[in-house]
Design an enzyme around this catalytic site. Structure first.
Site, short mmCIF file in Angstrom:
data_model
loop_
_atom_site.label_atom_id
_atom_site.label_comp_id
_atom_site.label_asym_id
_atom_site.label_seq_id
_atom_site.Cartn_x
_atom_site.Cartn_y
_atom_site.Cartn_z
N TYR A 95 6.21 0.03 -1.27
CA TYR A 95 7.35 0.91 -1.00
C TYR A 95 7.62 1.00 0.51
O TYR A 95 6.74 1.30 1.30
CB TYR A 95 7.04 2.30 -1.54
CG TYR A 95 8.23 3.22 -1.67
CD1 TYR A 95 9.13 3.09 -2.72
CD2 TYR A 95 8.42 4.26 -0.78
CE1 TYR A 95 10.20 3.95 -2.87
CE2 TYR A 95 9.49 5.15 -0.92
CZ TYR A 95 10.38 4.98 -1.97
OH TYR A 95 11.43 5.85 -2.12
N SER B 140 1.02 -1.63 -5.11
CA SER B 140 1.79 -0.39 -5.17
C SER B 140 3.17 -0.66 -5.78
O SER B 140 3.25 -1.10 -6.92
CB SER B 140 1.87 0.25 -3.78
OG SER B 140 2.36 1.56 -3.88
N GLN B 141 4.27 -0.44 -5.04
CA GLN B 141 5.58 -0.79 -5.58
C GLN B 141 5.61 -2.25 -6.01
O GLN B 141 6.15 -2.58 -7.08
CB GLN B 141 6.67 -0.55 -4.54
CG GLN B 141 8.05 -1.01 -4.98
CD GLN B 141 9.08 -0.89 -3.88
OE1 GLN B 141 9.92 0.00 -3.92
NE2 GLN B 141 9.03 -1.77 -2.89
N ASP C 283 -6.96 7.89 -6.09
CA ASP C 283 -5.59 7.60 -5.67
C ASP C 283 -4.70 8.82 -5.96
O ASP C 283 -4.50 9.19 -7.12
CB ASP C 283 -5.08 6.38 -6.42
CG ASP C 283 -3.79 5.81 -5.83
OD1 ASP C 283 -3.08 6.54 -5.12
OD2 ASP C 283 -3.50 4.63 -6.10
N HIS D 136 -5.23 5.34 -2.17
CA HIS D 136 -4.22 4.34 -2.50
C HIS D 136 -4.44 3.00 -1.79
O HIS D 136 -3.78 2.02 -2.12
CB HIS D 136 -2.82 4.89 -2.19
CG HIS D 136 -1.72 4.11 -2.82
ND1 HIS D 136 -1.69 3.76 -4.16
CD2 HIS D 136 -0.59 3.56 -2.27
CE1 HIS D 136 -0.61 3.06 -4.42
NE2 HIS D 136 0.07 2.92 -3.30
#
Length: 254
Positions: free
Chosen positions: A24, A119-120, A205, A235
């Site tokens: 992100y 992640s994203q 996370d 994360h």
């Protein structure tokens, strides 16, 4: 759309292809920023995420020319008024087209294509795994965009918090917002995934809660799947240790 295609220096005939999607706020960066996959003997295509790229690294270069209804700052609520307007509809379409574009290069072996990201980028790779039927492997790390209904109420960290802050102002729109998000929930795309998959999850996370990652992992329809668990990480997940795990795992497929 823009991206970088990195080839092994000695490539003279088609080699396996790794298509990577960014976290992100991240963009394709600069050409020299990430040489891991090309140095391992694979073609590496990294996709610019439209309108992102100002959150770190070398930046992005792709605009998003499509307007939307009022939204909370960020990307999570852009176009959330209707599925056909939602921001990630365009991103997931970009991602599938990125695979097609990278496969068209004469030095890529289209029959040995891997999708991955963190992640994203992990959430996007799950979506691609559900939309592109002939990938040889998918590797989502600490994936975002999973189990929106749970994530939106479980964590107060951004980016999921953008959804709650939007609904805090736009009272009474929760049902409509969740309906739009359901079309882009990686859990549902996972139910279409058939390629071998290596997930990762970090049990501390706070950005992508572990239960949302396990929801996508459990929904992954392919029988050949595994998940690396990092018990004491947030994360950042497995970081370089998980990169090594992916390199070992991918030897069986590309």
């Amino acid at each position: 759309m823009k991206g970088w295609l990195r080839l092994p220096a000695d490539a003279e005939e088609p080699v396996p292809l790794v298509v990577e999607f960014m976290g992100y706020g991240g963009g394709r960066g600069l050409p020299h920023e990430d040489l891991l996959w090309a140095s391992s003997g694979r073609t590496h295509f990294v996709m610019d995420t439209r309108e992102q790229g100002s959150g770190g690294g070398g930046g992005g270069s792709t605009a998003d020319p499509v307007g939307s209804a009022p939204a909370y700052p960020g990307f999570m609520t852009r176009g959330i008024d209707a599925p056909e307007n939602y921001y990630y509809r365009r991103v997931f379409t970009d991602a599938v087209r990125a695979v097609e574009a990278a496969r068209s290069h004469p030095l890529t072996d289209a029959s040995r294509t891997v999708a991955l990201g963190t992640s994203q980028g992990g959430g996007i790779s799950i979506a691609v795994g559900g939309l592109v039927p002939d990938l040889v492997a998918v590797a989502p790390d600490v994936p975002f965009l999973c189990d929106f209904p749970r994530a939106a109420v479980l964590t107060d960290r951004h980016p999921y918090r953008e959804i709650g802050l939007y609904l805090k102002t736009h009272r009474g729109r929760t049902e409509d917002a969740l309906l739009t998000l359901s079309y882009f929930d990686a859990v549902h795309f996972a139910a279409r995934g058939r390629a071998p998959a290596l997930f990762s999850v970090a049990l501390e996370d706070q950005t992508c809660p572990p239960s949302t990652v396990f929801a996508a992992f459990n929904a992954w329809a392919g029988p050949d799947k595994a998940i690396e668990v990092y018990d004491f990480n947030d994360h950042e997940g497995g970081g370089p240790y998980h990169e090594a795990a992916k390199l070992r795992w991918l030897r069986s497929y590309v």
